[in-house]
Design a protein around this motif. Sequence first.
Motif, PDB file in Angstrom:
ATOM      1  N   VAL A  25       0.842  -1.213   0.000  1.00 59.64           N
ATOM      2  CA  VAL A  25       0.000   0.000   0.000  1.00 59.64           C
ATOM      3  C   VAL A  25       0.875   1.260   0.000  1.00 59.64           C
ATOM      4  N   GLY A  26       2.038   1.176   0.636  1.00 61.35           N
ATOM      5  CA  GLY A  26       2.941   2.329   0.654  1.00 61.35           C
ATOM      6  C   GLY A  26       3.447   2.665  -0.740  1.00 61.35           C
ATOM      7  N   ALA A  29       0.754   4.156  -2.940  1.00 61.57           N
ATOM      8  CA  ALA A  29       0.348   5.520  -2.585  1.00 61.57           C
ATOM      9  C   ALA A  29       1.353   6.569  -3.060  1.00 61.57           C
ATOM     10  N   LEU A  30       2.456   6.119  -3.658  1.00 61.24           N
ATOM     11  CA  LEU A  30       3.432   7.096  -4.168  1.00 61.24           C
ATOM     12  C   LEU A  30       2.755   7.996  -5.206  1.00 61.24           C
ATOM     13  N   PRO A  31       2.995   9.293  -5.135  1.00 58.58           N
ATOM     14  CA  PRO A  31       2.310  10.209  -6.063  1.00 58.58           C
ATOM     15  C   PRO A  31       2.632   9.885  -7.516  1.00 58.58           C
ATOM     16  N   ALA A  32       1.644  10.057  -8.376  1.00 60.29           N
ATOM     17  CA  ALA A  32       1.851   9.851  -9.818  1.00 60.29           C
ATOM     18  C   ALA A  32       0.746  10.577 -10.576  1.00 60.29           C
ATOM     19  N   ASN A 102      -6.139  -0.837  -3.662  1.00 60.77           N
ATOM     20  CA  ASN A 102      -5.601   0.211  -4.533  1.00 60.77           C
ATOM     21  C   ASN A 102      -5.511   1.543  -3.761  1.00 60.77           C
ATOM     22  N   GLN A 103      -4.534   2.354  -4.101  1.00 63.19           N
ATOM     23  CA  GLN A 103      -4.339   3.638  -3.405  1.00 63.19           C
ATOM     24  C   GLN A 103      -4.337   4.755  -4.444  1.00 63.19           C
ATOM     25  N   SER A 104      -5.501   5.291  -4.692  1.00 61.40           N
ATOM     26  CA  SER A 104      -5.614   6.331  -5.714  1.00 61.40           C
ATOM     27  C   SER A 104      -6.123   7.606  -5.052  1.00 61.40           C
ATOM     28  N   TRP A 105      -5.212   8.439  -4.646  1.00 67.05           N
ATOM     29  CA  TRP A 105      -5.604   9.604  -3.828  1.00 67.05           C
ATOM     30  C   TRP A 105      -5.298  10.921  -4.533  1.00 67.05           C
ATOM     31  N   ARG A 106      -5.559  10.973  -5.841  1.00 64.29           N
ATOM     32  CA  ARG A 106      -5.378  12.241  -6.572  1.00 64.29           C
ATOM     33  C   ARG A 106      -6.667  13.047  -6.453  1.00 64.29           C
ATOM     34  N   MET A 107      -6.846  13.651  -5.281  1.00 62.41           N
ATOM     35  CA  MET A 107      -8.108  14.338  -5.005  1.00 62.41           C
ATOM     36  C   MET A 107      -7.885  15.847  -4.991  1.00 62.41           C
ATOM     37  N   PHE A 108      -8.586  16.539  -5.861  1.00 62.26           N
ATOM     38  CA  PHE A 108      -8.505  18.003  -5.923  1.00 62.26           C
ATOM     39  C   PHE A 108      -7.058  18.490  -5.965  1.00 62.26           C
ATOM     40  N   VAL A 109      -6.267  17.870  -6.841  1.00 60.25           N
ATOM     41  CA  VAL A 109      -4.856  18.258  -6.928  1.00 60.25           C
ATOM     42  C   VAL A 109      -4.727  19.702  -7.411  1.00 60.25           C
TER      43      VAL A 109
ATOM     44  N   ASP B 124     -12.127   3.276  -3.368  1.00 63.19           N
ATOM     45  CA  ASP B 124     -10.869   2.689  -2.870  1.00 63.19           C
ATOM     46  C   ASP B 124     -10.812   2.730  -1.344  1.00 63.19           C
ATOM     47  N   LEU B 173      -1.690   7.397   4.884  1.00 66.95           N
ATOM     48  CA  LEU B 173      -1.287   7.241   3.472  1.00 66.95           C
ATOM     49  C   LEU B 173      -2.182   8.067   2.560  1.00 66.95           C
ATOM     50  N   SER B 177      -0.496  11.097   0.594  1.00 63.37           N
ATOM     51  CA  SER B 177      -0.443  10.949  -0.859  1.00 63.37           C
ATOM     52  C   SER B 177      -1.234  12.070  -1.531  1.00 63.37           C
ATOM     53  N   GLN B 181       0.367  15.438  -3.787  1.00 63.67           N
ATOM     54  CA  GLN B 181      -0.004  15.634  -5.197  1.00 63.67           C
ATOM     55  C   GLN B 181      -0.716  16.963  -5.426  1.00 63.67           C
ATOM     56  N   LYS B 182      -0.926  17.695  -4.375  1.00 60.48           N
ATOM     57  CA  LYS B 182      -1.539  19.027  -4.513  1.00 60.48           C
ATOM     58  C   LYS B 182      -0.430  20.013  -4.881  1.00 60.48           C
TER      59      LYS B 182
END
Lengths: 229, 338
Positions: A25-26, A29-32, A102-109, B124, B173, B177, B181-182
């Motif tokens: 999970v770590g 969670a790496l940004p991409a 899954n770790q998809s945390w691209r929220m309001f970037v 997720d 996390l 994360s 990304q912000k």
Amino acid sequence: MTHPPARPWWPHVRAALVAAHVLAVGVAALPAPEGGMNRAAWADPTVQAELDAWAGRLRSLGLPVERAALEDHLWVVGRTWTQARAALLRPLRPYYRGAGTNQSWRMFVAPHRFPARLVLSVREDGAWRDVYVERDPQRRWMGRQLDHDRFRSAIFRYSWPGYGRAWAELGQWLALRAARDFPRASHLRLRFARQRSPSPAEVRAGVEPPVRFLRAQEVELASLREGDG
Amino acid sequence: MKAWRAWVALLDRREEGTSLALFRVAIGLCVLGTVGTVVGHGLVEVLWVDRAHGGYRSLGEGSWLVALAGGPTPAVIWGLVAVSLAGGALLVAGLAARLGALLALQGVLALTWVNGHAGGSYDDLLTNALWLLVLASSDRTLSLSCRLRTGRWRSDDPVPAWPRWLAVLQLVLMYASSGSQKLSSTWVPGGDFSALYYILQQPTWQRFDMRWVAPLFPLTQAATALTWAWEISSPLLLLAFWARLGPSPATGLRGWLRRLDLRRPFALVGVPMHLGTLLVMNVGPFSALSLCFYLCLWHPDEWHAAARRLRALRRGRPATPPAPATASRPGSTARPGA
């Protein structure tokens, strides 16, 4: 007196499995910029404004940055990192898919500075009438369904490039309902009204930024009624 | 080898199951809400069924489970909806909770993958929570299973503590994360901190028109800076747990961190942030789900102490100190808050 555990190996196996989970999970969670690597989407004014802002900021720090070169450089870095990350995650994919980790945390970037609003109109007696406008409490045809958070998510995507097929299918699906609900209507039109979000000063001054329509599609309804037949 | 032995010993720690039981009930309710609103809005066959059977778009075969069952047809999808809701109900009731979590997990995974356009990060977050509940012993207390087993709703049976720690790690996390990304110039220091103001203007996620926040722009700037700093610094929360896992009484850095208790400032920012989001934005079950994870920030002893304080407050009497029940339990940690 303490008894030896029945399965002395179990604490070690468990520790290894938990460590593997933490690692999996770590890494995930790496940004991409996954999902954002679409060059057509980079032409969107929100993305362009962001690149302008960063180029300006880097120049203000004394770095000789050219706007176009910055965009090209970021594209290469983003693509390389996305590919490297995908290769790293590939062996772990079964775990993400099977266990839902899954770790998809691209929220309001970044805020969407030029957001689009779905507008649905029907053509009756030769004139267009708006029957649904996103977030308009007065025009809410199909609002009970379209305003649900899952449909909001889909509609948001369809204002971006790359979703042409789903956007056309949504048009067909809505047209079937329009043919039933608006017996006098000859056409259904779907389009997005894009408007720059007004700044706080513009809101206070009552300035309304111009609206531009995009991704318009019209569906003829008569043939759908014949199909009902 | 020393580090490995410490890791093995750490994962052997046990505690009462109250925190995990609260997490289980809350996540079960989220499953019922997440799937239930799709049913309630008449969207099951619109979003998750293939166009050939009345859905709005072509979905292909769907996830492995949907493909195995015959593709996204109404019968298959309604079956998965029923499985997910049954899993959610088992979690809330605390009956065969691992099985309930597994059913809900596979049901939600299958449903949400079938149409990847109609979902978000909240899916997720939900499936991660459900996987932890598959691994955890979450129905030892506050459950029908406890009632059937002991004749009481509550039990102080010890359960492994590590699933609760993994829930906290998941929360960290997610924030770290997301924060890293912000990178918009409207989020990071040096910019104008206008991100939240403009996010609130996006019609997609609004509950209602948000132009009224324009005169409050400086407040939204402060909230932007706070949100970004809080998300980026969220890994510091793990220090609070590190401090609590050590020997008691703690001295030095551990002692200082215990007194500081970073969980409090973390929750003081996080809870209002999620409640505020819930109030003005429709981002599905994201806020509710995030808050479920906060239940794992506190040790069961702390939940019991809070409950005692509440009861005493209601009766107008000071709270009675807790009986030293956990200290003698084999394999348990007597240290509250770990």
